[in-house]
Scaffold this motif. Sequence first.
Motif, PDB file in Angstrom:
ATOM      1  N   ILE A  23       0.838  -1.207   0.000  1.00  0.00           N
ATOM      2  CA  ILE A  23       0.000   0.000   0.000  1.00  0.00           C
ATOM      3  C   ILE A  23       0.864   1.244   0.000  1.00  0.00           C
ATOM      4  O   ILE A  23       1.860   1.331   0.725  1.00  0.00           O
ATOM      5  CB  ILE A  23      -0.923   0.032   1.235  1.00  0.00           C
ATOM      6  N   SER A  24       0.468   2.226  -0.800  1.00  0.00           N
ATOM      7  CA  SER A  24       1.052   3.563  -0.765  1.00  0.00           C
ATOM      8  C   SER A  24       0.119   4.466   0.036  1.00  0.00           C
ATOM      9  O   SER A  24      -1.054   4.610  -0.306  1.00  0.00           O
ATOM     10  CB  SER A  24       1.221   4.124  -2.183  1.00  0.00           C
ATOM     11  N   VAL A  25       0.626   5.056   1.103  1.00  0.00           N
ATOM     12  CA  VAL A  25      -0.163   5.964   1.945  1.00  0.00           C
ATOM     13  C   VAL A  25       0.141   7.390   1.507  1.00  0.00           C
ATOM     14  O   VAL A  25       1.281   7.859   1.622  1.00  0.00           O
ATOM     15  CB  VAL A  25       0.165   5.784   3.434  1.00  0.00           C
ATOM     16  N   LEU A  26      -0.853   8.083   0.979  1.00  0.00           N
ATOM     17  CA  LEU A  26      -0.687   9.430   0.454  1.00  0.00           C
ATOM     18  C   LEU A  26      -1.178  10.452   1.473  1.00  0.00           C
ATOM     19  O   LEU A  26      -2.299  10.346   1.979  1.00  0.00           O
ATOM     20  CB  LEU A  26      -1.453   9.596  -0.857  1.00  0.00           C
TER      21      LEU A  26
ATOM     22  N   LEU B  19      -0.033   9.969  -6.549  1.00  0.00           N
ATOM     23  CA  LEU B  19      -0.275   8.792  -7.382  1.00  0.00           C
ATOM     24  C   LEU B  19       0.762   8.668  -8.502  1.00  0.00           C
ATOM     25  O   LEU B  19       1.102   7.555  -8.918  1.00  0.00           O
ATOM     26  CB  LEU B  19      -1.678   8.850  -7.983  1.00  0.00           C
TER      27      LEU B  19
ATOM     28  N   ALA C  81       3.557   6.890  -6.712  1.00  0.00           N
ATOM     29  CA  ALA C  81       3.239   5.741  -5.858  1.00  0.00           C
ATOM     30  C   ALA C  81       3.688   4.451  -6.548  1.00  0.00           C
ATOM     31  O   ALA C  81       3.447   4.246  -7.741  1.00  0.00           O
ATOM     32  CB  ALA C  81       1.741   5.701  -5.566  1.00  0.00           C
TER      33      ALA C  81
ATOM     34  N   TYR D  72       2.936   1.225  -5.387  1.00  0.00           N
ATOM     35  CA  TYR D  72       2.218   0.026  -4.979  1.00  0.00           C
ATOM     36  C   TYR D  72       0.799   0.000  -5.543  1.00  0.00           C
ATOM     37  O   TYR D  72       0.238   1.052  -5.869  1.00  0.00           O
ATOM     38  CB  TYR D  72       2.183  -0.066  -3.460  1.00  0.00           C
TER      39      TYR D  72
ATOM     40  N   PHE E 173      -3.675   2.214  -2.685  1.00  0.00           N
ATOM     41  CA  PHE E 173      -3.275   3.463  -2.045  1.00  0.00           C
ATOM     42  C   PHE E 173      -4.310   3.871  -1.012  1.00  0.00           C
ATOM     43  O   PHE E 173      -5.493   3.555  -1.120  1.00  0.00           O
ATOM     44  CB  PHE E 173      -3.045   4.587  -3.067  1.00  0.00           C
ATOM     45  N   CYS E 174      -3.822   4.552   0.003  1.00  0.00           N
ATOM     46  CA  CYS E 174      -4.660   5.058   1.092  1.00  0.00           C
ATOM     47  C   CYS E 174      -4.403   6.550   1.220  1.00  0.00           C
ATOM     48  O   CYS E 174      -3.252   6.978   1.274  1.00  0.00           O
ATOM     49  CB  CYS E 174      -4.316   4.339   2.397  1.00  0.00           C
ATOM     50  N   SER E 175      -5.458   7.337   1.265  1.00  0.00           N
ATOM     51  CA  SER E 175      -5.336   8.786   1.428  1.00  0.00           C
ATOM     52  C   SER E 175      -5.730   9.165   2.846  1.00  0.00           C
ATOM     53  O   SER E 175      -6.763   8.727   3.363  1.00  0.00           O
ATOM     54  CB  SER E 175      -6.244   9.514   0.432  1.00  0.00           C
TER      55      SER E 175
END
Length: 210
Positions: free
Chosen positions: A56-59, A153, A156, A158, A161-163
Motif C-alpha cells: 500500500i502507498s499511503v498518500l 499517485l 506511488a 504500490y 493506495f490510502c489517502s
Amino acid sequence: MTLSAVEFLFLAYLTLLNFWSAVGLYATVQELRRTVRRNQSLRFESLLNAGAHQPISVLVPAHDEQETILGSVSALLNLRYPQFEIIVISDGSTDPTMQVLHEHFDLRETLPVSAVALQTEPIRAIWRSQRFPQLTVIDKENGGKADALNAGLRYAGYPLFCSIDADSLLDEEALVRAARRFADQEELLAVGGTVRPMNGVTLQGDALLI
C-alpha cells in the motif's frame, strides 16, 4: 435504635460479602479485558501473517501543516503492515512544513521516477528520508487536495493506495484490517474507515496512545 450483637454480625457479614463480590467482579472484568485484547492480538497476527496483503502507498496531502505533520508521519511510520510506503505531498506550503520534515526525517533529494502519467502543478523536488526508506516527500506548487493526491499517485509504487489528511492519525492496525477486504473480495474498489475526534490522544515516541 441500637443493633443487637447478632444483627451487627449479620450486617458486617453482608458488608464483607458485598465487598468481596465487588473485588471478584472487578478482577473478572479485568481478566476478561486481557483475554479480549489477547484474542484480538492473535487474530491480528493471523491476518498480518496470512500473506494475502497487497503493498500500500499511503498518500498524505499537506498544506501549511507544521503543527500536525510530525505527529501524523510518526504515527504512520508505526503502522503494522508487511509492506507500505508513505508519500507526503507538500502542496505549496508557505509555513515551515518542509523544514519540520527535513529536520526530523533527514531528507535527501532524489531523482523523480513517475509511475503513471497524471497532469499536476509543477513538482519542485522529491525527497527521500535517510532514516526511513519508506518515506518520500513531494514538494510541489499549490494546486489543491485533488492535485496533491494526483501528484502522490504519479510516484506511488504500490497497487493499493490510502489517502489520509495531514492532521489525522491512523491506528497501527488500520491498514491490515482495510486491506484484508481486498483479499476477500477481488471486485472491491474502495473501503473506508471510522473517523473520530482525537480528544485525549497522545503520541509517545512513535506510538499512538488512546
